[in-house]
Design a protein around this motif. Sequence first.
Motif, PDB file in Angstrom:
ATOM      1  N   ASP A 196       0.806  -1.223   0.000  1.00  0.00           N
ATOM      2  CA  ASP A 196       0.000   0.000   0.000  1.00  0.00           C
ATOM      3  C   ASP A 196       0.834   1.266   0.000  1.00  0.00           C
ATOM      4  N   ALA A 197       2.124   1.148  -0.321  1.00  0.00           N
ATOM      5  CA  ALA A 197       2.937   2.349  -0.481  1.00  0.00           C
ATOM      6  C   ALA A 197       2.462   3.110  -1.728  1.00  0.00           C
ATOM      7  N   PRO A 198       2.495   4.429  -1.708  1.00  0.00           N
ATOM      8  CA  PRO A 198       2.000   5.184  -2.875  1.00  0.00           C
ATOM      9  C   PRO A 198       2.893   4.999  -4.094  1.00  0.00           C
ATOM     10  N   ASN A 235      -0.480  -3.423  -8.971  1.00  0.00           N
ATOM     11  CA  ASN A 235      -0.937  -2.454  -7.976  1.00  0.00           C
ATOM     12  C   ASN A 235      -2.096  -3.023  -7.170  1.00  0.00           C
ATOM     13  N   ALA A 236      -2.210  -2.545  -5.915  1.00  0.00           N
ATOM     14  CA  ALA A 236      -3.345  -2.944  -5.085  1.00  0.00           C
ATOM     15  C   ALA A 236      -4.596  -2.195  -5.504  1.00  0.00           C
ATOM     16  N   MET A 237      -4.425  -0.963  -5.936  1.00  0.00           N
ATOM     17  CA  MET A 237      -5.545  -0.157  -6.414  1.00  0.00           C
ATOM     18  C   MET A 237      -4.994   0.961  -7.283  1.00  0.00           C
ATOM     19  N   LEU A 238      -5.882   1.559  -8.085  1.00  0.00           N
ATOM     20  CA  LEU A 238      -5.513   2.669  -8.960  1.00  0.00           C
ATOM     21  C   LEU A 238      -6.341   3.888  -8.578  1.00  0.00           C
ATOM     22  N   VAL A 255       1.038   0.200  -4.001  1.00  0.00           N
ATOM     23  CA  VAL A 255       1.753  -1.064  -4.215  1.00  0.00           C
ATOM     24  C   VAL A 255       0.899  -2.226  -3.711  1.00  0.00           C
ATOM     25  N   GLY A 256       0.858  -3.294  -4.503  1.00  0.00           N
ATOM     26  CA  GLY A 256       0.056  -4.446  -4.120  1.00  0.00           C
ATOM     27  C   GLY A 256       0.697  -5.757  -4.519  1.00  0.00           C
ATOM     28  N   LEU A 267       6.402  -3.502  -6.971  1.00  0.00           N
ATOM     29  CA  LEU A 267       5.994  -2.757  -8.163  1.00  0.00           C
ATOM     30  C   LEU A 267       6.812  -3.246  -9.348  1.00  0.00           C
ATOM     31  N   HIS A 268       6.124  -3.685 -10.364  1.00  0.00           N
ATOM     32  CA  HIS A 268       6.749  -4.057 -11.639  1.00  0.00           C
ATOM     33  C   HIS A 268       6.713  -2.814 -12.523  1.00  0.00           C
ATOM     34  N   PHE A 269       7.891  -2.214 -12.750  1.00  0.00           N
ATOM     35  CA  PHE A 269       7.960  -0.926 -13.456  1.00  0.00           C
ATOM     36  C   PHE A 269       8.720  -1.073 -14.768  1.00  0.00           C
ATOM     37  N   GLU A 270       8.097  -0.579 -15.840  1.00  0.00           N
ATOM     38  CA  GLU A 270       8.715  -0.612 -17.167  1.00  0.00           C
ATOM     39  C   GLU A 270       8.797   0.804 -17.729  1.00  0.00           C
ATOM     40  N   LEU A 271       9.817   1.013 -18.557  1.00  0.00           N
ATOM     41  CA  LEU A 271      10.020   2.300 -19.209  1.00  0.00           C
ATOM     42  C   LEU A 271      10.284   2.038 -20.688  1.00  0.00           C
TER      43      LEU A 271
END
Length: 287
Positions: A196-198, A235-238, A255-256, A267-271
Amino acid sequence: MTKKEKGAKRFKRKLLHKYRLVILNEETFEERFSFKLNRLNVFVFSTLFALFLILATTFIIAFTPLREYIPGYSSTTLKKKATRLAYQTDSLQKILDVNEAYLASIKKVLTGDVKTVDFNKDSIIEVAKTDPSVLIRTSRKDSLLREAVAKEDKYNPLIAPQAQQYALFAPVKGSISEGYDSQKKHYAVDVVTVKDAPVKAVADGTVIFAEWTAATGYVIILKHDNNLISVYKHNAMLTKEQGEVVKAGEVIGTVGNTGELTTGPHLHFELWRDGFPVNPTSFIDFD
């Protein structure tokens, strides 16, 4: 005189034989008017009258709006509307083709079905080393200054040189459990952090996708300037919806541990840039 000549003479006599057309009053038999005629006059008059009708009808059909009332002919207004609608349909078809191509590229982003390309963030330095016209001289003071600036910038938003001085913020802070690996087709970094981190936007942009997927849970994709796309999965929520405009550092989710392809809160982060994946750690410090 032959029989043929007799027949011709008889036909000529019949053709030129004169008749009188008389108009009478039916009750008093009073003659109103009369005029002489023959078969030749009647034929010539009928032919001329027929030609006049043909010419008049042709003129009406070709040069007057009355042709709209003739079955089989469409009005000028309808033709103009049909032409305008045809142009609009063609324009809409082109827009649909562009949108379909764009959605196809987004689908490749989600599935990872793309080719990788390496972006060298030190390309300017490499060019300077290979270009004899550019001479770079360093001193001890310059080296100390570079080291001090590097330590200071470690805690500031980094700037991607390939994004034309585009500032990128860290979406979350945490440790990287799995890094970017193009050979394994893992075009992302998995950042482990507290649940649940932003999750924050790395830059100003527009939400182009914000939905639930079975494999990666809640997914949100942002489109930024310079053909840059950032992807946030599991994500846990949007907190944002498709079409919304976000600012750099604005919270877009939490974060979920959602989706089938997850082993814990992260968090799975792509750029992505110009349709190619980019290693996020080249531009963002997640620690």
